[in-house]
Design a protein around this motif. Structure first.
Motif, mmCIF file in Angstrom:
data_model
loop_
_atom_site.group_PDB
_atom_site.id
_atom_site.type_symbol
_atom_site.label_atom_id
_atom_site.label_comp_id
_atom_site.label_asym_id
_atom_site.label_seq_id
_atom_site.Cartn_x
_atom_site.Cartn_y
_atom_site.Cartn_z
ATOM 1 N N THR A 162 -17.183 6.613 -26.480
ATOM 2 C CA THR A 162 -18.281 5.856 -27.113
ATOM 3 C C THR A 162 -18.350 6.189 -28.604
ATOM 4 O O THR A 162 -18.451 5.295 -29.447
ATOM 5 C CB THR A 162 -19.622 6.220 -26.435
ATOM 6 N N VAL A 163 -18.259 7.480 -28.924
ATOM 7 C CA VAL A 163 -18.301 7.905 -30.333
ATOM 8 C C VAL A 163 -17.147 7.265 -31.100
ATOM 9 O O VAL A 163 -17.337 6.724 -32.202
ATOM 10 C CB VAL A 163 -18.227 9.448 -30.451
ATOM 11 N N ARG A 164 -15.971 7.249 -30.486
ATOM 12 C CA ARG A 164 -14.799 6.692 -31.184
ATOM 13 C C ARG A 164 -14.933 5.187 -31.369
ATOM 14 O O ARG A 164 -14.642 4.650 -32.439
ATOM 15 C CB ARG A 164 -13.524 7.027 -30.422
ATOM 16 N N ILE A 165 -15.456 4.505 -30.362
ATOM 17 C CA ILE A 165 -15.509 3.042 -30.500
ATOM 18 C C ILE A 165 -16.624 2.611 -31.460
ATOM 19 O O ILE A 165 -16.455 1.700 -32.260
ATOM 20 C CB ILE A 165 -15.595 2.330 -29.130
ATOM 21 N N VAL A 166 -17.746 3.332 -31.444
ATOM 22 C CA VAL A 166 -18.811 3.003 -32.411
ATOM 23 C C VAL A 166 -18.302 3.319 -33.819
ATOM 24 O O VAL A 166 -18.409 2.519 -34.740
ATOM 25 C CB VAL A 166 -20.103 3.801 -32.114
ATOM 26 N N GLY A 167 -17.646 4.497 -33.952
ATOM 27 C CA GLY A 167 -17.137 4.877 -35.276
ATOM 28 C C GLY A 167 -16.034 3.968 -35.770
ATOM 29 O O GLY A 167 -15.851 3.789 -36.974
ATOM 30 N N SER A 168 -15.334 3.305 -34.843
ATOM 31 C CA SER A 168 -14.200 2.458 -35.262
ATOM 32 C C SER A 168 -14.678 1.215 -36.019
ATOM 33 O O SER A 168 -13.904 0.562 -36.716
ATOM 34 C CB SER A 168 -13.371 2.022 -34.045
ATOM 35 N N SER A 169 -16.004 0.898 -35.901
ATOM 36 C CA SER A 169 -16.502 -0.244 -36.695
ATOM 37 C C SER A 169 -16.990 0.249 -38.063
ATOM 38 O O SER A 169 -17.557 -0.516 -38.830
ATOM 39 C CB SER A 169 -17.665 -0.919 -35.949
ATOM 40 N N HIS A 170 -16.821 1.557 -38.331
ATOM 41 C CA HIS A 170 -17.262 2.220 -39.574
ATOM 42 C C HIS A 170 -18.783 2.238 -39.665
ATOM 43 O O HIS A 170 -19.362 2.125 -40.740
ATOM 44 C CB HIS A 170 -16.641 1.556 -40.815
ATOM 45 N N ALA A 171 -19.420 2.411 -38.499
ATOM 46 C CA ALA A 171 -20.897 2.438 -38.425
ATOM 47 C C ALA A 171 -21.463 3.735 -38.977
ATOM 48 O O ALA A 171 -22.660 3.857 -39.117
ATOM 49 C CB ALA A 171 -21.333 2.272 -36.977
ATOM 50 N N GLY A 172 -20.667 4.721 -39.280
ATOM 51 C CA GLY A 172 -21.210 5.979 -39.818
ATOM 52 C C GLY A 172 -21.262 7.058 -38.748
ATOM 53 O O GLY A 172 -21.426 6.768 -37.555
ATOM 54 N N LEU A 173 -21.187 8.324 -39.184
ATOM 55 C CA LEU A 173 -21.086 9.458 -38.254
ATOM 56 C C LEU A 173 -22.339 9.594 -37.399
ATOM 57 O O LEU A 173 -22.251 9.719 -36.172
ATOM 58 C CB LEU A 173 -20.838 10.757 -39.037
ATOM 59 N N PHE A 174 -23.534 9.542 -38.013
ATOM 60 C CA PHE A 174 -24.763 9.808 -37.245
ATOM 61 C C PHE A 174 -24.983 8.741 -36.170
ATOM 62 O O PHE A 174 -25.318 9.040 -35.026
ATOM 63 C CB PHE A 174 -25.980 9.879 -38.174
ATOM 64 N N ALA A 175 -24.731 7.480 -36.526
ATOM 65 C CA ALA A 175 -24.890 6.393 -35.543
ATOM 66 C C ALA A 175 -23.866 6.554 -34.416
ATOM 67 O O ALA A 175 -24.168 6.333 -33.238
ATOM 68 C CB ALA A 175 -24.724 5.050 -36.231
ATOM 69 N N SER A 176 -22.643 6.978 -34.757
ATOM 70 C CA SER A 176 -21.597 7.151 -33.737
ATOM 71 C C SER A 176 -21.982 8.261 -32.757
ATOM 72 O O SER A 176 -21.863 8.107 -31.541
ATOM 73 C CB SER A 176 -20.258 7.493 -34.407
ATOM 74 N N ILE A 177 -22.469 9.372 -33.310
ATOM 75 C CA ILE A 177 -22.858 10.499 -32.439
ATOM 76 C C ILE A 177 -24.081 10.118 -31.607
ATOM 77 O O ILE A 177 -24.194 10.466 -30.432
ATOM 78 C CB ILE A 177 -23.142 11.764 -33.276
ATOM 79 N N SER A 178 -24.980 9.331 -32.181
ATOM 80 C CA SER A 178 -26.157 8.882 -31.428
ATOM 81 C C SER A 178 -25.719 8.091 -30.189
ATOM 82 O O SER A 178 -26.261 8.253 -29.099
ATOM 83 C CB SER A 178 -27.029 7.999 -32.329
ATOM 84 N N GLY A 179 -24.669 7.277 -30.355
ATOM 85 C CA GLY A 179 -24.127 6.537 -29.207
ATOM 86 C C GLY A 179 -23.557 7.489 -28.165
ATOM 87 O O GLY A 179 -23.749 7.303 -26.957
ATOM 88 N N GLY A 180 -22.907 8.541 -28.625
ATOM 89 C CA GLY A 180 -22.354 9.541 -27.698
ATOM 90 C C GLY A 180 -23.442 10.245 -26.908
ATOM 91 O O GLY A 180 -23.308 10.467 -25.699
ATOM 92 N N VAL A 181 -24.562 10.538 -27.585
ATOM 93 C CA VAL A 181 -25.695 11.195 -26.894
ATOM 94 C C VAL A 181 -26.215 10.290 -25.777
ATOM 95 O O VAL A 181 -26.443 10.719 -24.651
ATOM 96 C CB VAL A 181 -26.827 11.528 -27.898
ATOM 97 N N SER A 182 -26.335 8.996 -26.088
ATOM 98 C CA SER A 182 -26.831 8.057 -25.064
ATOM 99 C C SER A 182 -25.875 7.994 -23.872
ATOM 100 O O SER A 182 -26.300 8.020 -22.722
ATOM 101 C CB SER A 182 -26.993 6.665 -25.672
ATOM 102 N N ALA A 183 -24.584 7.951 -24.137
ATOM 103 C CA ALA A 183 -23.607 7.877 -23.032
ATOM 104 C C ALA A 183 -23.645 9.163 -22.206
ATOM 105 O O ALA A 183 -23.599 9.132 -20.976
ATOM 106 C CB ALA A 183 -22.203 7.659 -23.585
ATOM 107 N N LEU A 184 -23.799 10.289 -22.860
ATOM 108 C CA LEU A 184 -23.801 11.588 -22.148
ATOM 109 C C LEU A 184 -25.004 11.700 -21.219
ATOM 110 O O LEU A 184 -24.947 12.399 -20.199
ATOM 111 C CB LEU A 184 -23.814 12.731 -23.160
ATOM 112 N N TRP A 185 -26.080 11.025 -21.547
ATOM 113 C CA TRP A 185 -27.354 11.119 -20.808
ATOM 114 C C TRP A 185 -27.188 10.730 -19.342
ATOM 115 O O TRP A 185 -27.854 11.264 -18.460
ATOM 116 C CB TRP A 185 -28.362 10.204 -21.505
ATOM 117 N N GLY A 186 -26.290 9.814 -19.043
ATOM 118 C CA GLY A 186 -26.168 9.284 -17.681
ATOM 119 C C GLY A 186 -25.869 10.353 -16.636
ATOM 120 O O GLY A 186 -25.099 11.285 -16.889
ATOM 121 N N PRO A 187 -26.455 10.245 -15.409
ATOM 122 C CA PRO A 187 -26.256 11.273 -14.370
ATOM 123 C C PRO A 187 -24.811 11.342 -13.855
ATOM 124 O O PRO A 187 -24.409 12.317 -13.257
ATOM 125 C CB PRO A 187 -27.202 10.848 -13.246
ATOM 126 N N LEU A 188 -24.002 10.331 -14.120
ATOM 127 C CA LEU A 188 -22.591 10.426 -13.705
ATOM 128 C C LEU A 188 -21.783 11.230 -14.727
ATOM 129 O O LEU A 188 -20.634 11.588 -14.471
ATOM 130 C CB LEU A 188 -21.977 9.029 -13.549
#
Ligand code: SDX
Length: 392
Positions: A202-228
């Motif tokens: 998730t971090v890599r794909i968000v960052g691949s649009s050049h959305a910025g480091l903080f936004a990319s990591i924020s996406g990673g936090v959301s993905a990590l949240w899931g119970p799976l």
């Protein structure tokens, strides 16, 4: 007419990637960061050293590590207005939702962090996040406990400071407990990276649009949240507590886990890549015994966990599907012994995974990878004409 598309040979496959950061062998149960085994790193390194290794590719000299830590401390101040954002969340908001929101909000207070066209800008964004992210994580815990936010102490080590920001009681001298610091340091190392898992991808794909480091990591936090995914460490403790409340009847839960009609899964078991023991789980299980003994903590759920593991490793359903304990199975038992509330367990996972996410984002940007665009196999309707509503 099958609706299947064959990908044209020239298509840039952006579903998977090349990476030089972490090597996993799921059959052999091998995990290496930049070539160093997880067993050696957990034994001999500290978390900030491992963060430097993951991000920049080499173990740091003492000077390099001291400068990295100095630069992190220099950029760890969080804008006062971030407190107002944090205060606006409901008291019972899940800390992973808060952390994901605050991490993305950092961009508003540091807009320059989005343009990382120079190595210097990229470095500043990285040390800024390595400094601010633990503050946000600690403040989330203090909000849960209705305690004033603690800014930490720049004279402390990186992990020491995290424990102080999390646990210091107001108007009391904070007494550093080396058992808590050392076990947290080891847990953070064990969670630091794991190649292309759900949140890292998730971090890599968000960052691949050049959305910025903080936004990319924020996406990673959301993905990590899931119970799976990372949320499993919270789900494991809730499962073990339910078994304890149920009189410790592990056999009933094993039967539920094998029942096709029952959505219940044995949380903390199974893995997409490891079809053998997760090497991290082996280290964490040993550490759980040591930490609870050092802290003089007796936690009945540890025995329930070990009982479940014994049963699963002898059970045909689990053996056939190569389901072993993963990183999340024992970690929550240690977090709990350290005085961390269950809802914060996945935040601890995120604190450990931060340098891995940063390393993977940096690698993707330095390699100038194209924007992520995984293809699909279309299995829907073939072409058809519109039908007016009065004819449907
Ligand atoms: C992490 O990818 C990473 O590297 C992740 C991670 C990291 O460091 O980033 O390692 C961290 O996320 C660890 C995993 C934490 N999640 C859990 O512990 C949740 C419980 N585990 C499962 O949901 C599952 O094992 C996954 C999600 C971890 C893996 O799922 P897969 O690879 O998609 O496997 P699957 O769901 O296709 O299961 C294969 C079979 C199925 O049975 P059949 O359909 O073949 O009959 O195994 C069964 C599943 O029903 N199965 C389980 C099970 N896990 C899989 N049955 C009971 N309990 C389980 N835990």
């Amino acid at each position: 007419d099958s609706g299947l598309i064959t990908l044209d040979p020239g298509y840039k496959n952006t579903g998977s990637c090349e990476s030089a950061i972490t090597y996993l062998d799921g059959e052999q149960g091998i995990l290496r960061y930049r070539g160093y085994s997880i067993e050696e790193l957990a034994e001999k390194a500290d978390f900030l050293e491992v963060a430097y290794l993951l991000i920049f590719g080499e173990l740091p000299t003492k000077q390099e590590l001291d400068k990295f830590h100095y630069d992190i401390k220099e950029r760890s101040e969080v804008d006062e207005d971030m407190k107002r954002i944090l205060d606006s969340f409901p008291r019972n908001a899940h800390p992973m939702g808060i952390l994901s929101s605050l991490t993305s909000a950092l961009t508003a207070f540091d807009p320059k962090s989005v343009n990382v066209n120079s190595r210097e800008d990229m470095y500043n964004a990285i040390v800024g996040l390595m400094g601010k992210f633990p503050v946000l994580a600690a403040w989330t815990l203090r909000k849960m406990r209705s305690k004033p936010y603690d800014y930490g102490d720049s004279s402390l080590g990186y992990v020491e400071n995290i424990t102080k920001m999390m646990f210091k009681k107001p108007n009391e001298e904070y007494k550093m407990n080396p058992v808590i610091v050392n076990s947290l340091d080891k847990l953070l190392i064990l969670h630091a990276d794991h190649e292309q898992n759900c949140s890292t991808s998730t971090v890599r794909i968000v960052g691949s649009s050049h959305a910025g480091l903080f936004a990319s990591i924020s996406g990673g936090v959301s993905a990590l949240w899931g119970p799976l995914h990372g949320g499993a460490n919270q789900a494991v403790i809730e499962m073990l507590e339910a078994i304890k409340a149920d009189g410790g009847d592990t056999k009933r839960y094993m039967a539920k886990a094998k029942d096709k009609d029952d959505p219940f899964r044995l949380m903390g078991f199974g893995h997409r890549v490891y079809k053998n023991f997760d090497p991290r789980a082996r280290i964490i299980k040993k550490a759980a015994d040591e930490v609870l003994a050092d802290l003089g903590v007796v936690d009945p759920v540890l025995d329930i966990a070990k009982g479940l593991e014994r049963e699963a490793l002898e059970d045909e359903y689990f053996v056939q599907r190569k389901l072993y304990p993963n990183v999340d199975f024992y970690s929550g038992i240690i977090y709990r012994a350290l005085g961390i509330p269950t809802e914060m367990f996945t935040v601890m996972f995120a604190l450990g995974r931060l340098p891995g996410w940063i390393a993977q984002w940096r690698e993707m940007r330095l390699r100038k990878e194209p924007i992520g665009r995984p293809r699909q196999i279309y299995v829907g309707e073939n072409a058809r004409s519109f039908v007016d509503i009065d004819k449907r």
